[in-house]
Design a protein around this motif. Structure first.
Motif, PDB file in Angstrom:
ATOM      1  N   THR A  54       0.841  -1.213   0.000  1.00  0.00           N
ATOM      2  CA  THR A  54       0.000   0.000   0.000  1.00  0.00           C
ATOM      3  C   THR A  54       0.868   1.252   0.000  1.00  0.00           C
ATOM      4  N   ASN A  55       1.958   1.201   0.748  1.00  0.00           N
ATOM      5  CA  ASN A  55       2.834   2.375   0.838  1.00  0.00           C
ATOM      6  C   ASN A  55       3.757   2.520  -0.371  1.00  0.00           C
ATOM      7  N   THR A  56       3.812   1.505  -1.217  1.00  0.00           N
ATOM      8  CA  THR A  56       4.714   1.558  -2.375  1.00  0.00           C
ATOM      9  C   THR A  56       3.951   1.189  -3.641  1.00  0.00           C
ATOM     10  N   PRO A  57       2.945   2.002  -4.008  1.00  0.00           N
ATOM     11  CA  PRO A  57       2.146   1.673  -5.188  1.00  0.00           C
ATOM     12  C   PRO A  57       3.009   1.588  -6.440  1.00  0.00           C
ATOM     13  N   GLY A  58       2.616   0.665  -7.317  1.00  0.00           N
ATOM     14  CA  GLY A  58       3.306   0.565  -8.611  1.00  0.00           C
ATOM     15  C   GLY A  58       4.530  -0.315  -8.584  1.00  0.00           C
ATOM     16  N   ILE A  59       4.899  -0.811  -7.406  1.00  0.00           N
ATOM     17  CA  ILE A  59       6.075  -1.698  -7.334  1.00  0.00           C
ATOM     18  C   ILE A  59       5.585  -3.149  -7.252  1.00  0.00           C
ATOM     19  N   PRO A  60       6.036  -4.016  -8.173  1.00  0.00           N
ATOM     20  CA  PRO A  60       5.601  -5.412  -8.108  1.00  0.00           C
ATOM     21  C   PRO A  60       5.961  -6.048  -6.757  1.00  0.00           C
ATOM     22  N   PHE A  61       5.091  -6.928  -6.301  1.00  0.00           N
ATOM     23  CA  PHE A  61       5.274  -7.595  -5.007  1.00  0.00           C
ATOM     24  C   PHE A  61       6.674  -8.199  -4.869  1.00  0.00           C
ATOM     25  N   GLU A  62       7.105  -8.921  -5.916  1.00  0.00           N
ATOM     26  CA  GLU A  62       8.400  -9.614  -5.815  1.00  0.00           C
ATOM     27  C   GLU A  62       9.574  -8.628  -5.686  1.00  0.00           C
ATOM     28  N   THR A  63       9.452  -7.478  -6.364  1.00  0.00           N
ATOM     29  CA  THR A  63      10.518  -6.465  -6.282  1.00  0.00           C
ATOM     30  C   THR A  63      10.564  -5.884  -4.878  1.00  0.00           C
ATOM     31  N   LEU A  64       9.380  -5.558  -4.348  1.00  0.00           N
ATOM     32  CA  LEU A  64       9.324  -4.982  -3.000  1.00  0.00           C
ATOM     33  C   LEU A  64       9.867  -5.974  -1.974  1.00  0.00           C
ATOM     34  N   LYS A  65       9.536  -7.236  -2.182  1.00  0.00           N
ATOM     35  CA  LYS A  65      10.011  -8.259  -1.244  1.00  0.00           C
ATOM     36  C   LYS A  65      11.541  -8.372  -1.314  1.00  0.00           C
ATOM     37  N   ARG A  66      12.078  -8.296  -2.517  1.00  0.00           N
ATOM     38  CA  ARG A  66      13.535  -8.412  -2.681  1.00  0.00           C
ATOM     39  C   ARG A  66      14.238  -7.241  -1.994  1.00  0.00           C
ATOM     40  N   TRP A  67      13.749  -6.003  -2.220  1.00  0.00           N
ATOM     41  CA  TRP A  67      14.360  -4.835  -1.563  1.00  0.00           C
ATOM     42  C   TRP A  67      14.263  -4.979  -0.040  1.00  0.00           C
ATOM     43  N   SER A  68      13.065  -5.438   0.411  1.00  0.00           N
ATOM     44  CA  SER A  68      12.842  -5.558   1.861  1.00  0.00           C
ATOM     45  C   SER A  68      13.789  -6.581   2.463  1.00  0.00           C
ATOM     46  N   GLU A  69      13.958  -7.704   1.752  1.00  0.00           N
ATOM     47  CA  GLU A  69      14.832  -8.752   2.292  1.00  0.00           C
ATOM     48  C   GLU A  69      16.286  -8.302   2.343  1.00  0.00           C
ATOM     49  N   THR A  70      16.710  -7.553   1.327  1.00  0.00           N
ATOM     50  CA  THR A  70      18.105  -7.069   1.329  1.00  0.00           C
ATOM     51  C   THR A  70      18.319  -6.109   2.493  1.00  0.00           C
ATOM     52  N   SER A  71      17.356  -5.207   2.697  1.00  0.00           N
ATOM     53  CA  SER A  71      17.469  -4.278   3.828  1.00  0.00           C
ATOM     54  C   SER A  71      17.473  -5.054   5.141  1.00  0.00           C
ATOM     55  N   TRP A  72      16.532  -5.991   5.254  1.00  0.00           N
ATOM     56  CA  TRP A  72      16.389  -6.713   6.528  1.00  0.00           C
ATOM     57  C   TRP A  72      17.667  -7.464   6.898  1.00  0.00           C
TER      58      TRP A  72
END
Ligand SMILES: Cc1cc2nc3c(=O)[nH]c(=O)nc-3n(C[C@H](O)[C@H](O)[C@H](O)COP(=O)(O)OP(=O)(O)OC[C@H]3O[C@@H](n4cnc5c(N)ncnc54)[C@H](O)[C@@H]3O)c2cc1C
Length: 337
Positions: A54-72
């Protein structure tokens, strides 16, 4: 000798600068910004790791998950190591309360723990009955005062160069570097003529309430985020509002809602107000561009528009921006084309 200029000294710019230094040890990396540390949006952010689609409209789920996992991966390593006190990353237990049913967020299987609560448990906590859904979560809260300082120290100790000035025109950068990394957030509106970037104004109260240790977030514009030096009460999301002046009626609304949500806050000592403009864009811009200037071509990697998730996603997007810089450097120089 490779020369890289990073525009911006918020969490996105400094993360990109440090990541590039690590990947290209021989390169000269310079951060150019007109605002540093407590003048940036990044400084005041609550700093909770809670990435949502919701906070990152327009970003595919898999891309957001990849960025999140790298940060985490990076943040959890810091939060659980002897670096925690200097980087500001803290393992933080708390609650997310929702008035309506939502999908289980993508970070559920990334963070330390995540579980849906029983309605009986919400009752026992005395949570307002409008919150029908509750989640008990252990994630990370980043103290941004510490993390920005730590990133800057990493950068300068690694030979990074810092210049305080506003870049009025891209022509000023022509011929001065091999690649520009644009982390100017809202500044991209003027500098790159990007009309898709806009502010989502936030206002917070800083209080001293050391007895409140768990964080609480909701879907009703109310959150309580303790960090080690103060607790942040928020919040509002006011689209297209550029005002940096705290609004007394918004302040009162936040106080009232937070006290209603968590009466145990009573007695908290208010120590300040803060306003920040989230750099919002659909989608976040993480891409390469060759900008045509009157003088010639400029290679630019854009990394901006993180909205309400900039702390959370900063390291993940910095790592991918670094790969784009490497791609640019491996190509034939523009003047030889
Ligand atoms: C109230 C509030 C609470 C938040 N809470 C959270 C949270 O809990 N978790 C989370 O993940 N995120 C949170 N965020 C979001 C987060 O703060 C932002 O997404 C993030 O700070 C954006 O970082 P940035 O580096 O892109 O931008 P900024 O911090 O705004 O930095 C932009 C930089 O670009 C420079 N710049 C711009 N134009 C120029 C120019 N022309 N020349 C030179 N320099 C230029 C500026 O000087 C500055 O250094 C919150 C935001 C707000 C407002």
């Amino acid at each position: 000798m490779v020369n890289i200029i990073v525009i911006g000294a918020g969490v996105v710019g400094l993360s990109s600068a440090v990541s590039i230094q690590r990947a290209l040890p021989g390169a000269t990396v310079k951060v150019v910004a007109d605002k540093f540390y407590d003048e940036t949006t990044s400084y005041g952010a609550g700093g909770i790791f809670e990435p949502t689609t919701t906070n990152t409209p327009g970003i595919p789920f898999e891309t957001l998950k990849r960025w999140s996992e790298t940060s985490w991966k990076a943040y959890s390593r810091m939060a659980t190591s002897d670096l925690a006190s200097s980087t500001g990353h803290t393992v933080s237990h708390g609650f997310l309360f929702h008035t309506t049913k939502t999908e289980i967020p993508l970070y559920a299987d990334i963070v330390f723990s995540f579980r849906q609560m029983l309605s009986e448990e919400l009752k026992r906590l005395g949570v307002d009955t409008k919150f029908k859904y509750g989640y008990e979560i252990t994630t990370i809260i980043t103290n941004m005062r510490k993390y920005l300082s730590w990133l800057m120290t990493q950068f300068t100790e690694n030979g990074g160069v810092v210049e305080k000035r506003k870049i009025e025109s891209l022509s000023k950068l022509y011929g001065r570097c091999d690649v520009v990394v644009n982390c100017s957030g809202l500044g991209s509106r003027q500098l790159f003529g990007d009309k898709l970037i806009y502010p989502v104004r936030g206002q917070l109260l800083k209080v001293k309430a050391p007895w409140v240790r768990d964080w609480i977030d909701t879907d009703a514009s109310t959150h309580i985020l303790p960090s080690d030096d103060y607790t942040v009460l928020g919040g509002v999301k006011d689209k297209d509002n550029w005002s940096m002046t705290p609004d007394p009626s918004v302040r009162q609304g936040i106080l009232d809602r937070c006290l209603q949500l968590w009466p145990a806050l009573k007695g908290a000592n208010v120590i300040g107000d803060w306003v920040g403009l989230r750099p919002m864009r659909t989608p976040i811009r993480l891409e390469k561009e060759i900008v045509r200037l009157p003088e010639g071509m400029l290679k630019v990697v854009h990394n901006y528009g993180h909205g309400a998730n900039g702390v959370t996603l900063s390291w993940g997007t910095a790592v991918e921006a670094t790969e784009m810089v490497k791609d640019f450097l491996s190509e034939i120089p523009l003047h030889k084309l």
